[in-house]
Design an enzyme around this catalytic site. Structure first.
Site, PDB file in Angstrom:
ATOM      1  N   ASP A 104      72.957  40.158  69.619  1.00 23.88           N
ATOM      2  CA  ASP A 104      72.321  41.473  69.508  1.00 23.88           C
ATOM      3  C   ASP A 104      73.170  42.599  70.101  1.00 23.88           C
ATOM      4  OD1 ASP A 104      72.136  40.597  72.100  1.00 23.88           O
ATOM      5  OD2 ASP A 104      69.993  40.878  72.323  1.00 23.88           O
ATOM      6  N   SER A 107      73.744  45.799  85.036  1.00 23.25           N
ATOM      7  CA  SER A 107      73.941  44.666  84.125  1.00 23.25           C
ATOM      8  C   SER A 107      74.312  43.376  84.847  1.00 23.25           C
ATOM      9  CB  SER A 107      75.059  45.040  83.152  1.00 23.25           C
ATOM     10  OG  SER A 107      75.679  43.884  82.662  1.00 23.25           O
TER      11      SER A 107
HETATM   12  C1  MIC Z   1      73.006  45.986  79.729  1.00 24.48           C
HETATM   13  O1  MIC Z   1      71.927  46.461  79.397  1.00 24.48           O
HETATM   14  O2  MIC Z   1      73.742  46.492  80.591  1.00 24.48           O
HETATM   15  C2  MIC Z   1      73.473  44.702  79.058  1.00 24.48           C
HETATM   16  C3  MIC Z   1      74.601  45.044  78.209  1.00 24.48           C
HETATM   17  O3  MIC Z   1      72.435  44.169  78.274  1.00 24.48           O
HETATM   18  C4  MIC Z   1      73.841  43.720  80.169  1.00 24.48           C
HETATM   19  C5  MIC Z   1      74.485  42.496  79.728  1.00 24.48           C
HETATM   20  C6  MIC Z   1      75.932  42.635  79.366  1.00 24.48           C
HETATM   21  O4  MIC Z   1      76.668  43.405  79.983  1.00 24.48           O
HETATM   22  O5  MIC Z   1      76.339  41.921  78.456  1.00 24.48           O
HETATM   23  C7  MIC Z   1      72.665  43.338  81.085  1.00 24.48           C
HETATM   24  O6  MIC Z   1      71.709  44.071  81.177  1.00 24.48           O
HETATM   25  O7  MIC Z   1      72.731  42.340  81.785  1.00 24.48           O
END
Ligand code: MIC
Ligand code: SF4
Length: 642
Positions: free
Chosen positions: A64, A535
């Protein structure tokens, strides 16, 4: 925590340890979700552990995040993830099926279950009464390999809701923005927020999920709602009534603290740049010219929400010079909007329709213009995350966003005047799992296909007695993992390639960092409070580790990132005294002495070149000390499964 929903779920899952805040317990895991941006690493790590099949009852691998497919890199990752899922026993939700959290809520999450996800917004499933925890990729990988999950028992705070939201203009987003206003991005550290009170039944499951989703921005371990008749109704319309179970706190349940919110008192709120807790009433920021608006993402894109947005847009036009983009959370929501004609209203109003994926939220597309103002119904507005470092991103409810898009200026939605009633919860959903691929019946025959951009996972180094190196960067408070290793369309394709992605470490703060790190060989980072918020991307630990960072000295750490540092063999040390933080300068040479003894005692001695001593607290559990000595969790798990 006795008698609380959290306490009950933990009691059912605990295998080792004592349920007391601060203590470490080992718990059984029922479900794991991975997404592609963290998932390629997770599945490579799972392979490296060497267990032939996932050992958890349900694992779902979603795509996604990286759906841009500008070249071979994203689709190669998708193919790797699809073949790995088929071979190792996971379900696979391909690009186009929706954002992991929304799809998981609709199709897989269950009240009372423990869910781990390699994404910080995994707590979305707390809306259905699951104990859903965001973790680093390697934590997800070892759980899939059958190891228990080690959790520092959080405090449980009761959020007592009374009254009723003044819908349609005040929404669940305003509830979580109010909590961010009160508690800040550090306010949830070490805590689970458990919702209770008569206000709970006034909220649908998807509204609850908006609140638990963005609870991640408080730094909370997770957030959870009870499972009640509304939960049952939601599961019934999803054709999954059989997984429902009631789950409520006992009347004498114990909590470490209590917060009260009268839903009826709330008004439309907005988080201003560049932090989700920089919250003000919309009426105080009204009139600000908005260049673009984005509605959707995993925070606010349920069917009811998007339908309300469509009703606002119906028969009207997005303001000239303003752009509106919509990314519904799932294919189910999109199909429903199409079926009911809402999509036509949105498109006629001039909205740009994006696929149900993360898209603009992670800076994959739809970046604002230079110094532009972007208004989003998402959960994070860290500087630069949208892809344009000079842009100003505001976060607000989908209805504030919709009304503002029509006027081209930030507007209190209560001024809109449209006679709008909040959409009813539907009696049925177009349930269609046709895109979700089950694991293969014949895993032996499945070949896991890797593209040239998928590189092996590096291992951390076992902790040494003396560590001498240079302070490569000195930072302030609330440094996010987006600061450490940015996302965005040109960096995300390297999520499966540590040597390449490490070249972008701290690229927005100091582009010379990787080169300087390469020159000195061993380095340290010094920071203020809440280092590593946001994240769950473990790349923000793996890349620094790869560049020679051996310890981070910070006033305090965010939960997931702190685990990620330990998991990759980087020592997190707390700077106890403000004077010590002030004394350290970028470029200083620092020596950590008697580290192995020090971590046992909870205190490591640091000495600067001028002889000044630093008081550094090592707040580590026994397991964490073992991990650091082994060089991180992957090395540790490999040893154990060998
Ligand atoms: C986000 O909202 O920062 C992400 C992208 O979904 C991240 C995961 C990622 O960096 O792949 C998260 O929330 O953990
Ligand atoms: Fe995707 Fe944004 Fe949700 Fe992260 S917060 S999972 S990038 S939609």
């Amino acid at each position: 925590m006795r008698g609380s929903v959290v306490g009950k779920i933990l009691e059912e899952h605990i295998v080792e340890g004592e349920l007391r805040p601060g203590k470490e317990v080992s718990i059984k895991v029922d479900q794991v979700l991975t997404q592609d941006a963290t998932g390629t690493m997770t599945w490579l790590q799972f392979e490296a552990i060497g267990v032939p099949k996932v050992q958890v009852p349900l694992v779902v691998s979603y795509v996604d995040h990286n759906t841009f497919q500008a070249d071979f890199r994203n689709p190669d990752d998708h193919r790797f993830l699809q073949t790995a899922a088929a071979k190792y026993g996971a379900f696979f939700s391909p690009p186009g099926n929706g954002i992991c959290h929304q799809v998981h809520l609709e199709r897989f999450a269950a009240p009372g279950a423990v869910l781990l996800g390699s994404d910080s917004h995994t707590p979305t499933a707390g809306g259905i009464g699951a104990l859903a925890i965001g973790v680093g990729g390697i934590d997800a990988a070892v759980a899939m390999a059958g190891m228990l999950y080690g959790l520092k028992v959080p405090e449980v705070v009761r959020v007592y809701l009374t009254g009723k939201l003044r819908r349609p203009w005040v929404t669940a987003m305003d509830v979580i923005l109010e909590l961010l206003r009160r508690l800040t991005v550090k306010g949830g550290l070490g805590k689970v927020l458990e919702y209770a009170g008569p206000g709970v039944t006034t909220l649908s499951v998807t509204e609850r999920a908006t609140i638990t989703n963005m609870g991640a921005e408080l730094g909370a371990t997770t957030s959870v709602f009870p499972s009640d008749e509304r939960t049952k109704a939601f599961l019934n319309v999803q054709g999954r009534g059989d997984v429902w179970r009631p789950l409520e706190a006992d009347p004498d349940a114990q909590y470490s603290d209590e917060i009260y919110i009268d839903l009826g008192e709330l008004e439309p709120l907005v988080a201003r740049p560049h932090s989700p807790d920089n919250v003000a009433p919309v009426r105080e920021v009204e009139g600000l010219r908005v260049d673009q608006v984005a509605i959707g993402g995993c925070t606010n894109s349920s069917y009811q929400t998007m339908k309300a947005v469509a009703a606002v847009l119906k028969g009207r036009k997005v303001a000239p010079r303003c752009s509106l983009a919509l990314n519904p959370g799932s294919r189910q929501v999109l199909a429903m909007l199409a079926r009911e004609g809402d999509l036509a209203d949105m498109i006629s109003a001039g909205a740009r329709l994006l696929e149900p994926a993360c898209g603009p939220c992670i800076g994959m597309m739809y970046a604002p213009p230079t110094a532009g103002v972007s208004l989003r119904s998402y959960n994070r507005n860290f500087r630069g995350r949208c892809g344009t470092p000079s842009a100003e991103v505001y976060l607000a409810s989908p209805l504030t966003c919709a009304v503002s898009a029509l006027r081209g200026v930030l507007t209190d939605p209560r001024k809109d005047g449209t006679p709008l009633s909040w959409p009813e919860e539907p009696e049925s959903f177009p349930v269609d799992d046709g895109m979700i691929l089950p694991p293969s019946d014949d895993p032996e025959s499945v070949e896991v296909i890797r593209g040239p951009n998928i590189q092996p996972v590096p291992l951390g180094k076992p902790l040494e007695g003396t560590i001498r190196g240079e302070v490569l960067l000195k930072l302030g408070d609330d440094i996010s993992t987006d600061d450490i290793l940015p996302a965005s369309a040109h960096i995300l394709p390297f999520r499966s390639n540590i040597p390449e992605i490490s070249k972008f470490t701290f690229s927005r703060i100091d582009p010379s960092f990787p080169e300087r790190a390469g020159k000195v060989g061993v380095g340290f980072i010094v920071a203020g409070d809440n280092y590593g918020q946001g994240s769950s991307r473990e790349h923000a630990a793996i890349a620094p580790m790869y560049l020679g960072i051996r310890a981070v000295l910070a006033k305090s750490f965010a939960r997931i990132h702190c685990s990620n540092l330990i998991n990759w063999g980087i020592l997190p040390l707390e700077l106890v005294w403000e004077e010590d933080y002030e004394a350290v300068r970028q470029g200083d040479v620092l020596e950590l002495k008697d580290v192995l003894e020090g971590i046992e005692e909870g205190r490591v001695q640091g000495v600067l070149a001028d002889g000044r001593r630093l008081w550094l607290r090592a707040r580590l559990t026994e397991k964490e000390r073992e991990l650091l000595k082994a060089g991180g969790l992957l090395a540790y798990a490999k040893e154990r499964s060998a």
